[in-house]
Every structure is written in C-alpha cells, then in structure tokens.
Scaffold this motif. Structure first.
Motif, PDB file in Angstrom:
ATOM      1  N   LEU A 349       0.835  -1.198   0.000  1.00 52.70           N
ATOM      2  CA  LEU A 349       0.000   0.000   0.000  1.00 52.70           C
ATOM      3  C   LEU A 349       0.868   1.245   0.000  1.00 52.70           C
ATOM      4  O   LEU A 349       0.601   2.202  -0.748  1.00 52.70           O
ATOM      5  N   ASP A 350       1.915   1.258   0.800  1.00 57.91           N
ATOM      6  CA  ASP A 350       2.816   2.404   0.840  1.00 57.91           C
ATOM      7  C   ASP A 350       3.530   2.598  -0.493  1.00 57.91           C
ATOM      8  O   ASP A 350       3.775   3.734  -0.922  1.00 57.91           O
ATOM      9  N   PRO A 353      -0.085   3.397  -3.391  1.00 54.59           N
ATOM     10  CA  PRO A 353      -1.439   3.471  -2.812  1.00 54.59           C
ATOM     11  C   PRO A 353      -2.528   3.703  -3.854  1.00 54.59           C
ATOM     12  O   PRO A 353      -3.633   3.180  -3.725  1.00 54.59           O
ATOM     13  N   ARG A 357      -5.973   1.279  -4.460  1.00 53.20           N
ATOM     14  CA  ARG A 357      -7.290   1.891  -4.268  1.00 53.20           C
ATOM     15  C   ARG A 357      -8.082   1.899  -5.563  1.00 53.20           C
ATOM     16  O   ARG A 357      -9.314   1.743  -5.556  1.00 53.20           O
TER      17      ARG A 357
END
Length: 405
Positions: A349-350, A353, A357
């Motif tokens: 995710l980092d 991101p 999403r």
C-alpha cells in the motif's frame, strides 16, 4: 435503611458497575480526563471520581493529582487519566512459520518487555508451546510483574469452543491440534496467574488495531494481512470480533483471485493465500528465498531497497492487483467503513497506494460511489498486542472480580 443510606448504596453499586466500562475507556484512550470519563459513562462527577479512585487503588490507572486546563479550554481543569505503567501485565505470545515471539503487555496496549525471537517451530505443538511459556515465565520473573492471564496468537483458524487449530497450514502441526488446551496446561504448570486464551493471529491483530491503532473509531473494520506466510482476514463489528458460529469466519486467504494461479495448500488454485504473500512476491520478482531472515523481512527489504528494479516493481504490481481483487470482493460482501492492511500488504500500500485503491474502487460497488478508506496498520507487533487483549478482557469486564481471582 434511611434514604441517605439507600442513596449511598445505590451510588456504590452504580460505581462498581461502571468500573469495567471506565477501565475500557482509559485502556483505549477514549477517556483522557475525568471530565470525559464522566460524560462517556453518563454519571455524576462524584461517581466518576469514585470510579477513577477505585481503579487507581486497584493499581490499574493513574489519576493526575494536579489537574491543569488544556490550552484554549474553559471551565474547571479536569484530572488527567492514564494507565498505570507499573500495573499488572498480560503474557502474550505469537507463533508463526519462522518462529515465535513472547512479550509482556500492559493496559493501553503497551509492550512492557519482550523475549528474543525464537527461530525454530517443530512439528510438536506441545514442545513449542512449552518453550513459549518458559520464555514468558522468564520475563515475568525478571520483571516481577503481576500477571492477569496469557494469550496466544497462531496462524490458523481456531475452532470454537474447542480451541483447536483447524488448519495450521504454514506450520507442521497436525490439523485439529488442541492448542488452547496445551497452552493452558503449560501456563498452569509454570504457575502463571490468570486464564489462558488462544486466537487466530489476524483476528487478534484486528482487535488490537481497533482498540489502539489504525482501526480506532471504525464501526465495521476489515483487516487483511500477510505475515510470514499466507494471508488472513478479520472483521470487527461494533467493537467485537466477528468470528462466525464456530470461530472460522473471514478465512479470506482462500478466496480465488487467479483461477489459473499457483496451487494452494488447501487443495485449491490461485487463492489469495499463495498469490499475495511474501513467498509469492519473492517468486514473482525472480528472487530465491534465503535462510538468513524471514520471508517477510526479505520481501520488505526488497520492496524498500530495489523498488526501481523493473522486476521488483512488476512483482509488486502483480500482488497489488491480486490483493485488490480480493479486497473488492470482500467490500461487496461486507461493506466495511474502513480497511486496514498489515504485514507485506502494508508495504505494498505504501509503495503504490493509488493502484491498490483504484483496483478496489473499480471492482467494488461501493468504490463507484466514493470508496472505502484503505489504511496501513500502525501498531508494531499487533498480533501480540491482540493476544494480550484476550487476557485483559476479563479484567475489562469485571476489574474487581478478575483481580480478586
């Protein structure tokens, strides 16, 4: 009994009934002052003061004896409340594919002490859990802490009410191993005070994050994580873990996200468990796993130091897309108001991101109407903290009764 005596008894009973809710408010950081505690409990100032004083006398919290007004506040200063850093602890342990870790955890999710990580997990759960408890007993002796109980996190669904590890796929333990019974026996044999509990590691990570981390304030919290091997999930509804009718809910690792993908330990193919864990990432990046450190650490190091390498970036994008498909399906079914990601998924995710999403938004109905927040877990060792939460729960429910026992 006269009216005054009746009123005093009523206040005393009401205060005792509020001890548990009050302790939980301080434990989770939702009552930093006595004024907030009064409002949250819906009691008088006098009752809130008596409750706070009783919890302080039990050695669970501290009440600031010299209250001060916060900057910009009006009215009478309120006494600040905090957990007692010298108070009791819970023994917490986590077993995973690459070893086990043991800690002492106080109220507020504070890790008070840890033992060095052990790197060997044999096929005998009794032997492993004996070593776990021995390490924990050593920590308790060294620190001289009172213990309220013990909690164990394992990488398997834990069937209720038996407390058996249904599918320890990433350990060599037999399916159905009675881990809760074994753990409780070892705890009693070591003369460690308090009851013993066992739960799934991701369930416990979600519980810890909901009370102390990235999940605070969420009403319907979905947690998905990959640790040392495999993928797990958990759902917290209105502050309580949703474990299903027999403790087996949210086995998200066995969602199919690639029908033509890798064989899974469960007998299926292309499950999230083998398409989005550290081994899958290393394999997709063309890296052979080494024996020096855990697969999780190898994956994290590769992602952090070589992300510019096209093979590493491509592997990350592949895992993000697989993870996003799984999350989108879960969003359509569960409609959470927040998703938190742990382990390697937090690193993915980092790293990108927007990609994750976008996949979730494109494949989920809710995503098309605004999306669900996706956040990284924020607690170090959240499964350990969650294991401690199991041991702390009887105290949160009934401080006087639990500590008297």
């Amino acid at each position: 009994m006269d009216g005054k005596g009746t009123t005093t008894r009523t206040r005393l009973e009401r205060g005792r009934g509020a001890l548990g809710p009050a302790l939980e408010l301080v434990h989770t950081g939702r009552a930093p002052t006595r004024a907030v505690l009064t409002a949250e409990l819906g009691v008088t100032r006098a009752t809130a003061g008596a409750v706070a004083a009783e919890l302080e006398a039990l050695g669970l919290i501290r009440v600031d004896s010299r209250p001060g007004a916060a900057a910009g506040s009006q009215g009478r200063p309120s006494h600040r409340l905090s957990v007692d850093e010298n108070g009791p602890v819970a023994l917490a342990a986590q077993v995973h594919a690459d070893g086990f870790r043991v800690a002492l955890v106080g109220l507020g999710g504070r890790i008070v002490a840890t033992a060095p990580t052990r790197g060997t997990v044999t096929a005998d759960p009794a032997q492993v859990l004996g070593e776990v408890v021995e390490a924990g007993a050593g920590l308790l002796r060294a620190g001289g802490h009172r213990c309220v109980g013990a909690g164990l996190a394992v990488p398997s669904a834990v069937a209720e009410p038996e407390g058996t590890a249904l599918n320890p796929l990433h350990l060599a333990w037999p399916a159905g191993a009675p881990v809760r019974e074994i753990f409780a026996e070892r705890v009693r044999a070591a003369d460690i005070e308090g009851p013993a509990f066992t739960g799934n590691d991701v369930n416990l990570a979600a519980l810890a994050e909901h009370r102390h981390g990235a999940g605070r304030g969420a009403q319907h919290l979905l947690c998905v994580a990959t640790g040392h091997r495999g993928v797990g999930g958990a759902l917290v509804l209105d502050g309580r873990l949703h474990s299903g009718s027999s403790g087996l809910a949210l086995e998200v690792g066995h969602l199919t996200v690639n029908p033509e993908g890798r064989p899974c330990y469960c007998g299926g193919k292309g499950c999230l468990d083998v398409e989005a864990d550290p081994l899958a990432f290393l394999t997709a990046a063309g890296r052979a796993p080494g024996p020096e450190v855990s697969l999780l650490q190898q994956s994290r190091d590769l992602l952090r130091t070589e992300y510019a390498d096209p093979s590493v970036r491509g592997a990350a994008e592949e895992l993000i897309d697989r993870l996003g498909l799984g999350l989108a399906g879960l969003v359509n079914i569960l409609n959470p108001d927040r998703i938190i990601l742990g382990g390697l998924h937090r690193e993915l995710l980092d790293a990108d991101p927007q990609r994750l999403r976008a996949v979730v938004a494109d494949r989920s109905l809710w995503g098309r109407s605004g999306g669900v927040p996706i956040l990284p877990c924020t607690l170090d060792h959240n499964s350990l903290v969650g294991a401690a939460e199991l041991a702390w729960q009887p105290v949160l429910d009934d401080p006087l009764g639990a500590l008297a026992r």
